[in-house]
Write a protein that holds these residues in place. Structure first.
Motif, PDB file in Angstrom:
ATOM      1  N   THR A   1      31.322  36.279 -53.263  1.00  0.00           N
ATOM      2  CA  THR A   1      32.158  35.889 -54.389  1.00  0.00           C
ATOM      3  C   THR A   1      31.699  34.527 -54.888  1.00  0.00           C
ATOM      4  OG1 THR A   1      33.850  34.947 -52.940  1.00  0.00           O
ATOM      5  CG2 THR A   1      34.164  37.228 -53.673  1.00  0.00           C
ATOM      6  N   LEU A   2      31.486  34.452 -56.169  1.00  0.00           N
ATOM      7  CA  LEU A   2      31.184  33.188 -56.820  1.00  0.00           C
ATOM      8  C   LEU A   2      32.471  32.714 -57.482  1.00  0.00           C
ATOM      9  CD1 LEU A   2      27.774  34.018 -58.527  1.00  0.00           C
ATOM     10  CD2 LEU A   2      28.145  32.692 -56.454  1.00  0.00           C
ATOM     11  N   THR A   3      32.865  31.500 -57.200  1.00  0.00           N
ATOM     12  CA  THR A   3      34.053  30.908 -57.804  1.00  0.00           C
ATOM     13  C   THR A   3      33.602  29.779 -58.714  1.00  0.00           C
ATOM     14  OG1 THR A   3      35.345  31.442 -55.832  1.00  0.00           O
ATOM     15  CG2 THR A   3      36.261  29.781 -57.330  1.00  0.00           C
ATOM     16  N   TYR A   4      33.954  29.890 -59.998  1.00  0.00           N
ATOM     17  CA  TYR A   4      33.576  28.846 -60.947  1.00  0.00           C
ATOM     18  C   TYR A   4      34.412  27.600 -60.706  1.00  0.00           C
ATOM     19  CZ  TYR A   4      31.549  32.873 -63.415  1.00  0.00           C
ATOM     20  OH  TYR A   4      30.844  33.992 -63.765  1.00  0.00           O
ATOM     21  N   VAL A   5      33.742  26.452 -60.631  1.00  0.00           N
ATOM     22  CA  VAL A   5      34.424  25.187 -60.371  1.00  0.00           C
ATOM     23  C   VAL A   5      34.251  24.195 -61.517  1.00  0.00           C
ATOM     24  CG1 VAL A   5      34.323  25.467 -57.868  1.00  0.00           C
ATOM     25  CG2 VAL A   5      32.450  24.290 -59.032  1.00  0.00           C
ATOM     26  N   ARG A   6      33.620  24.638 -62.591  1.00  0.00           N
ATOM     27  CA  ARG A   6      33.420  23.814 -63.783  1.00  0.00           C
ATOM     28  C   ARG A   6      33.784  24.654 -65.015  1.00  0.00           C
ATOM     29  NH1 ARG A   6      33.510  19.817 -60.942  1.00  0.00           N
ATOM     30  NH2 ARG A   6      31.698  18.737 -60.179  1.00  0.00           N
ATOM     31  N   PRO A   7      33.934  24.026 -66.167  1.00  0.00           N
ATOM     32  CA  PRO A   7      34.274  24.765 -67.390  1.00  0.00           C
ATOM     33  C   PRO A   7      33.222  25.838 -67.724  1.00  0.00           C
ATOM     34  CG  PRO A   7      34.566  22.406 -67.720  1.00  0.00           C
ATOM     35  CD  PRO A   7      33.878  22.578 -66.387  1.00  0.00           C
ATOM     36  N   LEU A   8      33.699  26.915 -68.372  1.00  0.00           N
ATOM     37  CA  LEU A   8      32.817  28.034 -68.710  1.00  0.00           C
ATOM     38  C   LEU A   8      31.628  27.610 -69.571  1.00  0.00           C
ATOM     39  CD1 LEU A   8      35.379  30.917 -69.354  1.00  0.00           C
ATOM     40  CD2 LEU A   8      33.897  30.562 -67.362  1.00  0.00           C
ATOM     41  N   GLU A   9      31.789  26.594 -70.387  1.00  0.00           N
ATOM     42  CA  GLU A   9      30.679  26.130 -71.219  1.00  0.00           C
ATOM     43  C   GLU A   9      29.495  25.691 -70.351  1.00  0.00           C
ATOM     44  OE1 GLU A   9      33.861  24.696 -71.486  1.00  0.00           O
ATOM     45  OE2 GLU A   9      34.437  26.080 -73.090  1.00  0.00           O
ATOM     46  N   GLN A  10      29.782  25.065 -69.221  1.00  0.00           N
ATOM     47  CA  GLN A  10      28.710  24.634 -68.315  1.00  0.00           C
ATOM     48  C   GLN A  10      28.043  25.831 -67.658  1.00  0.00           C
ATOM     49  OE1 GLN A  10      29.817  21.449 -65.616  1.00  0.00           O
ATOM     50  NE2 GLN A  10      31.076  20.471 -67.190  1.00  0.00           N
TER      51      GLN A  10
ATOM     52  N   LEU B   1      17.560  43.218 -52.478  1.00  0.00           N
ATOM     53  CA  LEU B   1      18.653  42.532 -51.789  1.00  0.00           C
ATOM     54  C   LEU B   1      20.007  42.824 -52.429  1.00  0.00           C
ATOM     55  CD1 LEU B   1      19.691  40.530 -49.642  1.00  0.00           C
ATOM     56  CD2 LEU B   1      19.164  38.683 -51.265  1.00  0.00           C
ATOM     57  N   PHE B   2      20.071  42.771 -53.768  1.00  0.00           N
ATOM     58  CA  PHE B   2      21.343  42.966 -54.458  1.00  0.00           C
ATOM     59  C   PHE B   2      21.523  44.425 -54.847  1.00  0.00           C
ATOM     60  CE2 PHE B   2      21.266  38.320 -56.173  1.00  0.00           C
ATOM     61  CZ  PHE B   2      21.584  37.848 -54.914  1.00  0.00           C
ATOM     62  N   VAL B   3      22.761  44.907 -54.718  1.00  0.00           N
ATOM     63  CA  VAL B   3      23.099  46.300 -55.005  1.00  0.00           C
ATOM     64  C   VAL B   3      23.916  46.403 -56.295  1.00  0.00           C
ATOM     65  CG1 VAL B   3      24.323  48.324 -54.114  1.00  0.00           C
ATOM     66  CG2 VAL B   3      23.066  46.848 -52.547  1.00  0.00           C
ATOM     67  N   ALA B   4      24.822  45.469 -56.521  1.00  0.00           N
ATOM     68  CA  ALA B   4      25.678  45.451 -57.712  1.00  0.00           C
ATOM     69  C   ALA B   4      26.190  44.037 -57.919  1.00  0.00           C
ATOM     70  CB  ALA B   4      26.852  46.414 -57.545  1.00  0.00           C
ATOM     71  N   SER B   5      26.541  43.732 -59.161  1.00  0.00           N
ATOM     72  CA  SER B   5      27.108  42.414 -59.454  1.00  0.00           C
ATOM     73  C   SER B   5      27.873  42.478 -60.760  1.00  0.00           C
ATOM     74  CB  SER B   5      26.006  41.345 -59.534  1.00  0.00           C
ATOM     75  OG  SER B   5      25.094  41.638 -60.582  1.00  0.00           O
ATOM     76  N   GLY B   6      28.726  41.481 -60.973  1.00  0.00           N
ATOM     77  CA  GLY B   6      29.458  41.407 -62.229  1.00  0.00           C
ATOM     78  C   GLY B   6      30.487  40.304 -62.211  1.00  0.00           C
ATOM     79  N   ARG B   7      31.112  40.114 -63.365  1.00  0.00           N
ATOM     80  CA  ARG B   7      32.129  39.077 -63.532  1.00  0.00           C
ATOM     81  C   ARG B   7      33.456  39.529 -62.954  1.00  0.00           C
ATOM     82  NH1 ARG B   7      31.193  37.503 -69.887  1.00  0.00           N
ATOM     83  NH2 ARG B   7      29.243  36.380 -69.563  1.00  0.00           N
ATOM     84  N   GLN B   8      34.212  38.571 -62.468  1.00  0.00           N
ATOM     85  CA  GLN B   8      35.601  38.834 -62.093  1.00  0.00           C
ATOM     86  C   GLN B   8      36.442  38.884 -63.371  1.00  0.00           C
ATOM     87  OE1 GLN B   8      37.233  36.177 -59.120  1.00  0.00           O
ATOM     88  NE2 GLN B   8      35.277  36.033 -58.072  1.00  0.00           N
ATOM     89  N   VAL B   9      37.570  39.587 -63.297  1.00  0.00           N
ATOM     90  CA  VAL B   9      38.509  39.638 -64.410  1.00  0.00           C
ATOM     91  C   VAL B   9      39.853  39.157 -63.885  1.00  0.00           C
ATOM     92  CG1 VAL B   9      39.669  41.138 -66.072  1.00  0.00           C
ATOM     93  CG2 VAL B   9      37.277  41.585 -65.440  1.00  0.00           C
ATOM     94  N   PRO B  10      40.396  38.053 -64.437  1.00  0.00           N
ATOM     95  CA  PRO B  10      39.849  37.253 -65.522  1.00  0.00           C
ATOM     96  C   PRO B  10      38.581  36.508 -65.084  1.00  0.00           C
ATOM     97  CG  PRO B  10      41.783  36.181 -64.588  1.00  0.00           C
ATOM     98  CD  PRO B  10      41.644  37.504 -63.895  1.00  0.00           C
ATOM     99  N   ARG B  11      37.877  35.950 -66.047  1.00  0.00           N
ATOM    100  CA  ARG B  11      36.577  35.327 -65.805  1.00  0.00           C
ATOM    101  C   ARG B  11      36.720  33.982 -65.095  1.00  0.00           C
ATOM    102  NH1 ARG B  11      32.071  33.293 -70.097  1.00  0.00           N
ATOM    103  NH2 ARG B  11      30.419  33.008 -68.560  1.00  0.00           N
ATOM    104  N   LYS B  12      36.882  34.077 -63.781  1.00  0.00           N
ATOM    105  CA  LYS B  12      36.988  32.869 -62.958  1.00  0.00           C
ATOM    106  C   LYS B  12      35.896  32.816 -61.905  1.00  0.00           C
ATOM    107  CE  LYS B  12      40.125  34.991 -59.712  1.00  0.00           C
ATOM    108  NZ  LYS B  12      41.264  34.816 -58.858  1.00  0.00           N
ATOM    109  N   GLY B  13      35.010  33.822 -61.931  1.00  0.00           N
ATOM    110  CA  GLY B  13      33.928  33.898 -60.961  1.00  0.00           C
ATOM    111  C   GLY B  13      33.190  35.208 -61.083  1.00  0.00           C
ATOM    112  N   GLY B  14      32.402  35.508 -60.076  1.00  0.00           N
ATOM    113  CA  GLY B  14      31.635  36.745 -60.061  1.00  0.00           C
ATOM    114  C   GLY B  14      31.605  37.335 -58.668  1.00  0.00           C
ATOM    115  N   VAL B  15      31.085  38.558 -58.585  1.00  0.00           N
ATOM    116  CA  VAL B  15      30.965  39.266 -57.316  1.00  0.00           C
ATOM    117  C   VAL B  15      29.565  39.864 -57.237  1.00  0.00           C
ATOM    118  CG1 VAL B  15      31.827  41.183 -55.916  1.00  0.00           C
ATOM    119  CG2 VAL B  15      33.425  39.825 -57.279  1.00  0.00           C
ATOM    120  N   ILE B  16      28.949  39.766 -56.068  1.00  0.00           N
ATOM    121  CA  ILE B  16      27.646  40.374 -55.803  1.00  0.00           C
ATOM    122  C   ILE B  16      27.764  41.186 -54.524  1.00  0.00           C
ATOM    123  CG2 ILE B  16      25.198  39.973 -55.286  1.00  0.00           C
ATOM    124  CD1 ILE B  16      25.543  37.183 -56.638  1.00  0.00           C
ATOM    125  N   LEU B  17      27.305  42.428 -54.543  1.00  0.00           N
ATOM    126  CA  LEU B  17      27.159  43.223 -53.324  1.00  0.00           C
ATOM    127  C   LEU B  17      25.715  43.095 -52.883  1.00  0.00           C
ATOM    128  CD1 LEU B  17      29.074  46.526 -54.123  1.00  0.00           C
ATOM    129  CD2 LEU B  17      29.914  44.482 -52.965  1.00  0.00           C
TER     130      LEU B  17
END
Length: 96
Positions: free
Chosen positions: A5-14, A34-50
């Motif tokens: 899980t990627l958690t955004y810690v700065r504004p989306l513009e960055q 290495l990576f199987v799937a990925s995408g944004r979290q909803v709402p857009r506060k981070g991402g997920v990678i399998l």
């Protein structure tokens, strides 16, 4: 298998300013298998990678090279699991 899980810690513009570099990084690790799937979290506060199972230290090294992580706009957290059941058609996940 790993759930990253990627958690955004700065504004989306960055984040958006680094998106092309992040996508290039993702594509490199899809190509390596290495990576199987990925995408944004909803709402857009981070991402997920399998990611495929294997060496956790190697995965951590790959994640440290994500432009989002390198530039301090996102934090990566990793959860390892063993898929023992899958939906029909997703059986390949049990062998990764």
């Amino acid at each position: 298998m790993f759930i990253v899980t990627l958690t955004y810690v700065r504004p989306l513009e960055q984040l958006d300013a680094l998106m092309d570099a992040h996508v290039t990084w993702l594509k490199k690790h899809y190509a390596s298998g290495l990576f199987v799937a990925s995408g944004r979290q909803v709402p857009r506060k981070g991402g997920v990678i399998l990611a495929r199972s294997g060496d956790r230290e190697a995965l951590d090294a790959v994640l440290a090279r994500d432009p989002f992580v390198q530039n301090g706009v996102a934090r990566a957290d990793v959860l390892e699991f063993v898929p023992s059941m899958t939906a029909l058609g997703a059986e390949v996940l049990k062998t990764l």
